[in-house]
Design a protein around this motif. Structure first.
Motif: not given
Length: 416
Positions: A352-357, A337-338, A397-401, A389-391
């Motif tokens: 803000i959750p974004v990627v896996e641990a 998370a961020l 929100d994650i707007t693109a991956t 990932h684009v946040v």
């Protein structure tokens, strides 16, 4: 301690590497021993096309090269092979990055930019390309973009090279100044537009502090109260450099030591903000750890030279620090998370959750999730899945991956 201005910059066709919270990657013996050849600066881009608006782009390093990626579509616009371990740093002009690998710093044109015209701007794009603007260096280290200049530090020779990155696109010689320090060390420097230079002091065995000097080398201020000096950040015009027992705050000619609350409280990486008086720093307190995975960050208030620590729910790495558009801190945790740090209250305000641990690797050159922030957008790599990932930091929100063709390492982003 005497500073000597060297001869004008030589341009060579090699590439190089730059260190952050780690020693610089060893230079290629072939590249570092080859004689530097003089060359002309880059020519202005002849094939530029006007765009409907800004087109943000990313430079992404990987094992064997550097990609330039369209930040919105994820399209790979350039796949540039690079020999040796490559690192990336912003040039400071919103268009170029410096690629460091095998014996030099070389400017990479990401090929998108916007020219301001009063109350509006005109955006342009061109094919991204590696330029012929190259600074030879035995051990390329830190690059500092500040006050319209890029200051490059060669750890192997103690040579500081100052460039005007805005001249690169105009086809002009970007060299502003070259300075040689008496002792080579893993250091950092930053020059102001008026020629005032801040640089670290050290040798091959230790680093002890900083000096502030005029363009002629006259000393304005100095401090040797900064063991293991490493890294820098700016809160507006105020500089902060890290020590193993706190930080130094350099405001004009005044240098103030801000001690850590622990006898060993190392702050080696920092993130600044042009309109905030606060600097976000990492914080390590175990001098004997093979690799400390810290769970606290530091917040330095440059107005009163105070330091507070913030407990996080996770650990992080030296590529985890960033800033929010409003000046709050941002930390990419190993929980994926961020974490937004309110710099005024020194507390985590949201996550803000974004990627896996993930778990930080022992070797600093190994890829790990990396954070880069431009304006209100965070770019976060996920090497385990070759993704980026684009946040949107305003909404969370994650707007693109984007799926990448190689495992991402470091990132530089431009707003276009």
């Amino acid at each position: 301690m005497r500073i000597r201005v060297l001869l004008p910059l030589l341009l060579a066709p090699a590439l190089a590497a730059c260190g952050q919270d780690a020693p610089a990657a060893p230079p290629s013996s072939e590249s570092s021993t080859a004689p530097a050849s003089s060359g002309s600066p880059s020519q202005p881009t002849p094939s530029a096309a006007e765009a409907a608006g800004p087109e943000p782009r990313l430079a992404v390093s990987y094992d064997g090269g550097v990609l330039v990626v369209d930040a919105e579509s994820g399209d790979v616009l350039l796949d540039q092979p690079v020999e040796g371990y490559a690192r990336l740093n912003p040039a400071g002009d919103g268009r170029h990055a410096f690629v460091s690998a095998a014996g030099s710093f070389t400017a990479l044109d990401l090929g998108s930019w916007t020219e301001a015209h009063g109350d509006h701007g005109h955006s342009w794009t061109a094919d991204p390309a590696l330029t012929d603007v190259t600074v030879p260096a035995e051990e390329p280290g830190h690059v500092v973009a500040h006050d319209g200049l890029a200051t490059l530090f060669d750890d192997g020779t103690g040579t500081i090279t100052v460039l005007d990155p805005f001249r690169i696109a105009e086809g002009e010689d970007p060299l502003v100044d070259t300075v040689e320090l008496p002792e080579a060390h893993h250091g950092v420097a930053a020059q102001e537009a008026d020629g005032t230079l801040l640089h670290t002091v050290g040798d091959a065995d230790s680093r002890s502090g900083v000096r502030l000097v005029t363009s002629t080398g006259a000393e304005l201020a100095a401090s040797d109260d900064c063991p293991g000096v490493h890294g820098e950040a700016f809160a507006g015009d105020v500089a902060v450099v890290g020590c193993e027992d706190g930080v130094l705050v350099i405001d004009g000619r005044q240098i103030t030591k801000v001690p850590s609350p622990d006898d060993y409280g190392r702050i080696g990486n920092q993130a600044g903000h042009e309109s905030s008086p606060f600097v976000l720093g990492d914080y390590k307190s175990d001098p004997d750890a093979e690799l400390e995975r810290p769970t606290r960050v530091s917040v330095i208030d440059t107005r009163d030279a105070s330091l507070r620590l913030v407990d996080l729910p996770t650990s992080y790495s030296f590529r985890s620090l960033g800033r929010m558009p409003n000046g709050d801190g941002l930390v990419l945790g190993t929980d994926g998370a961020l974490h937004v740090v309110d710099v005024r209250s020194a507390e985590v305000s949201r996550s803000i959750p974004v990627v896996e641990a993930w778990r930080e690797p022992l070797e600093w050159q190994q890829p790990r999730p990396t954070l880069r922030v431009v304006d209100g957008t965070a770019y976060v790599t996920e090497p385990a899945h070759d993704r980026l990932h684009v946040v949107d930091l305003r909404t969370g929100d994650i707007t693109a991956t984007h799926q990448l063709p190689h495992t991402p390492d470091e990132v530089v982003a431009t707003a276009g």
